[in-house]
Motif scaffolding. Sequence first.
Motif, mmCIF file in Angstrom:
data_model
loop_
_atom_site.group_PDB
_atom_site.id
_atom_site.type_symbol
_atom_site.label_atom_id
_atom_site.label_comp_id
_atom_site.label_asym_id
_atom_site.label_seq_id
_atom_site.Cartn_x
_atom_site.Cartn_y
_atom_site.Cartn_z
ATOM 1 N N ILE A 180 0.869 -1.190 0.000
ATOM 2 C CA ILE A 180 0.000 0.000 0.000
ATOM 3 C C ILE A 180 0.902 1.235 0.000
ATOM 4 O O ILE A 180 2.035 1.195 0.450
ATOM 5 N N GLY A 181 0.350 2.347 -0.469
ATOM 6 C CA GLY A 181 1.096 3.604 -0.503
ATOM 7 C C GLY A 181 1.304 3.999 -1.949
ATOM 8 O O GLY A 181 0.891 3.282 -2.870
ATOM 9 N N ALA A 182 1.924 5.142 -2.192
ATOM 10 C CA ALA A 182 2.120 5.690 -3.548
ATOM 11 C C ALA A 182 0.771 5.751 -4.266
ATOM 12 O O ALA A 182 -0.170 6.325 -3.734
ATOM 13 N N ASP A 183 0.641 5.077 -5.428
ATOM 14 C CA ASP A 183 -0.644 5.187 -6.143
ATOM 15 C C ASP A 183 -1.713 4.244 -5.589
ATOM 16 O O ASP A 183 -2.860 4.319 -5.999
ATOM 17 N N LYS A 184 -1.330 3.342 -4.661
ATOM 18 C CA LYS A 184 -2.335 2.402 -4.144
ATOM 19 C C LYS A 184 -2.763 2.852 -2.746
ATOM 20 O O LYS A 184 -2.081 2.569 -1.760
ATOM 21 N N GLN A 185 -3.858 3.576 -2.687
ATOM 22 C CA GLN A 185 -4.282 4.169 -1.421
ATOM 23 C C GLN A 185 -5.599 3.557 -0.963
ATOM 24 O O GLN A 185 -6.523 3.399 -1.737
ATOM 25 N N ALA A 186 -5.667 3.223 0.316
ATOM 26 C CA ALA A 186 -6.938 2.797 0.915
ATOM 27 C C ALA A 186 -7.199 3.797 2.048
ATOM 28 O O ALA A 186 -6.345 3.977 2.918
ATOM 29 N N ASP A 187 -8.364 4.451 1.992
ATOM 30 C CA ASP A 187 -8.651 5.541 2.943
ATOM 31 C C ASP A 187 -8.425 5.155 4.399
ATOM 32 O O ASP A 187 -7.914 5.935 5.188
ATOM 33 N N TYR A 188 -8.812 3.893 4.726
ATOM 34 C CA TYR A 188 -8.789 3.521 6.139
ATOM 35 C C TYR A 188 -7.368 3.383 6.704
ATOM 36 O O TYR A 188 -7.192 3.245 7.914
ATOM 37 N N ALA B 176 5.858 8.059 -3.601
ATOM 38 C CA ALA B 176 6.567 6.873 -4.105
ATOM 39 C C ALA B 176 7.836 6.631 -3.291
ATOM 40 O O ALA B 176 8.392 5.523 -3.289
ATOM 41 N N MET B 177 8.304 7.685 -2.624
ATOM 42 C CA MET B 177 9.504 7.527 -1.799
ATOM 43 C C MET B 177 9.147 7.664 -0.323
ATOM 44 O O MET B 177 9.985 8.002 0.498
ATOM 45 N N ILE C 199 12.700 -9.651 -9.174
ATOM 46 C CA ILE C 199 13.037 -8.271 -9.556
ATOM 47 C C ILE C 199 11.779 -7.534 -10.012
ATOM 48 O O ILE C 199 11.101 -7.967 -10.950
ATOM 49 N N GLY C 200 11.478 -6.452 -9.315
ATOM 50 C CA GLY C 200 10.308 -5.620 -9.657
ATOM 51 C C GLY C 200 10.775 -4.508 -10.586
ATOM 52 O O GLY C 200 11.174 -3.434 -10.148
ATOM 53 N N THR C 201 10.715 -4.786 -11.879
ATOM 54 C CA THR C 201 11.314 -3.826 -12.826
ATOM 55 C C THR C 201 10.520 -2.524 -12.940
ATOM 56 O O THR C 201 11.069 -1.515 -13.376
ATOM 57 N N ASN C 202 9.242 -2.547 -12.520
ATOM 58 C CA ASN C 202 8.468 -1.299 -12.631
ATOM 59 C C ASN C 202 9.042 -0.247 -11.694
ATOM 60 O O ASN C 202 9.333 0.887 -12.096
ATOM 61 N N ASP C 203 9.201 -0.639 -10.438
ATOM 62 C CA ASP C 203 9.773 0.325 -9.498
ATOM 63 C C ASP C 203 11.270 0.469 -9.694
ATOM 64 O O ASP C 203 11.813 1.573 -9.550
ATOM 65 N N LEU C 204 11.947 -0.635 -10.030
ATOM 66 C CA LEU C 204 13.405 -0.528 -10.220
ATOM 67 C C LEU C 204 13.718 0.487 -11.327
ATOM 68 O O LEU C 204 14.643 1.293 -11.199
ATOM 69 N N ILE D 277 12.480 8.444 -12.816
ATOM 70 C CA ILE D 277 11.311 8.814 -13.612
ATOM 71 C C ILE D 277 10.054 8.227 -12.965
ATOM 72 O O ILE D 277 9.926 7.007 -12.858
ATOM 73 N N ASP D 278 9.178 9.128 -12.539
ATOM 74 C CA ASP D 278 7.921 8.731 -11.905
ATOM 75 C C ASP D 278 7.126 7.833 -12.856
ATOM 76 O O ASP D 278 6.797 8.249 -13.969
ATOM 77 N N ARG D 279 6.805 6.618 -12.417
ATOM 78 C CA ARG D 279 6.118 5.677 -13.319
ATOM 79 C C ARG D 279 4.695 6.126 -13.646
ATOM 80 O O ARG D 279 4.063 5.615 -14.552
ATOM 81 N N GLN D 280 4.176 7.102 -12.881
ATOM 82 C CA GLN D 280 2.813 7.583 -13.095
ATOM 83 C C GLN D 280 2.766 8.779 -14.050
ATOM 84 O O GLN D 280 1.702 9.196 -14.461
#
Length: 538
Positions: free
Chosen positions: A335-343, A353-354, A449-454, A461-464
């Motif tokens: 969770i965090g960055a672009d994946k947000q849950a209000d609670y 992202a950082m 290896i998580g190449t999206n965040d890597l 470069i912000d992936r969003q």
Amino acid sequence: MFTFNGKSVLKGVAIGKLYIFKKQEYTVVKECVADAEAEVTRFQNACEKAKEQLGKLYQKTLAEVGEEHAAIFEVHQMMLEDLDYIEAIEALIRDEKVNAEYAVDTTGNNFAATFSMMDDDYFKARSADVLDISKRVVNVLAGIKEAGIDSDEPVIIVADDLTPSETVQMDKSKILAFVTRFGSNNSHTAILARSMNLPSLINTNIELLDEFDGKMAVVDSFHDSLIVNPNEETLKIANADLKRWRDELAALDELIGMENVTTDGRKVNIYANIGNVEDLPKVLKNDAHGIGLFRSEFVYLGSQDYPTEEEQFKAYKAVVEGMGGKKVIIRTLDIGADKQADYFHLDHEENPAMGLRAIRICLERMEVFKTQLRAIYRASAFGKCSIMFPMIISVWEIKKIKEIVEVVKQELTAEGHAIGEVELGIMIETPAAVMMSDELAKEVEFFSIGTNDLTQYTLAIDRQNECINRFYDSHHPAVLKMIKMTIDNGHKNGIWVGICGELASDLELTETFMDMGIDELSVSPTFILPLRKKVREI
Ligand code: PEP
Ligand code: MG
């Protein structure tokens, strides 16, 4: 006929009606109305529609997670029948000759303020409910749609942009394609679209006009286009393209049951990335040999509150059991960055992202972490389960995690729960983890290896952010060197190394990864057979 251009996220063709999805951001404005009685009727109709929506939500929640969670929607239905509330709204419309939106909003706020000042906890809690039902009625009045899809037939969703939580809450059987005005290829919404195998376009130059709602359209993401009100000729071509696309997909079925092996005998595991239990049929249909990334945060994003240990256990058990002894790697919540849950009530951050995301939240909020670990370990008794941890940068983090894991295992065993053998691994998705991979490899049993965040953190470069796309090079030598370094350090220490970021399904790199000695590639279920085909041609 109008043609709009976009950028393809997943190639394919869809033909159907447009569904204009607007965000629930609406500011209520006070307006004078000439005919107060007509406005009262408008309010009453909106109330009926809101109750209908709540009825559907009740049934859906009851079927998916049970009575305990569904009950709130029944309470909301009853609140919408409360005479004090209704009469206060109607009186405001009649006395001040104001629009229904304003009357509902004002009355909702007044009732909520009164409830929140009461000593009784029960009434205090009703404050949020009265705001919620008022917002629902206002949205109906203003024509703003629910996060779900209010349509009886599958539709082409058109939106400005979609957050991951909006996307996961949509009924997948009602979606033919996604078209967004903004968004980026590496956002989680794009990843979800790919995992659903839905033709999708981003950066499309369409305006969200109400007049487009319900209009016939063609999404042709092979040609990066959306055609609204297609003429007969265009429809004929689109139907032929749709058939060709479906035939091509069907032809891949002959690879089912075959090995992932190159012509010179090198093998690689091809696993699937999933976000939910509902993805399982696609995994099995496409003959994945395991699950290389279960993005468990989607279990959280699809929920209105922290999912309980029991709810999580059911989800993980269903996947582990469903895979019938094949490996399932569950990633702890990211969770965090672009994946947000209000609670989660995360503070606003300048650079989310950082910021406080993924394993950092888990190490800060021990109860949340332990609940998830307990659920995973309990599920591990039902099949072959591994756990991996996201966003690792330091050796101390993994040492701390292992301590917590030990406590959880001891507690579960003492309580009489069966637990299985669980491999522990980490995601390599920060440059720090790559540089520390020799040391980190001594602590874990695998790397993924998580190449999206890597890529995002290596290239800065912000992936969003689509605006800096020109600088984004997914084949950048810096990223490829990092992947090679990680594989080498993993192998030097006797552990296996996989890739679970989107790059794993980039067929232009398959041979490069095989030459580097990659052990596993984990991709959206849609890409398993195309990747197998590619490997077998090398
Ligand atoms: C990644 O970063 O490559 C990854 C697989 O994780 P996510 O896309 O969920 O951040
Ligand atoms: Mg990541």
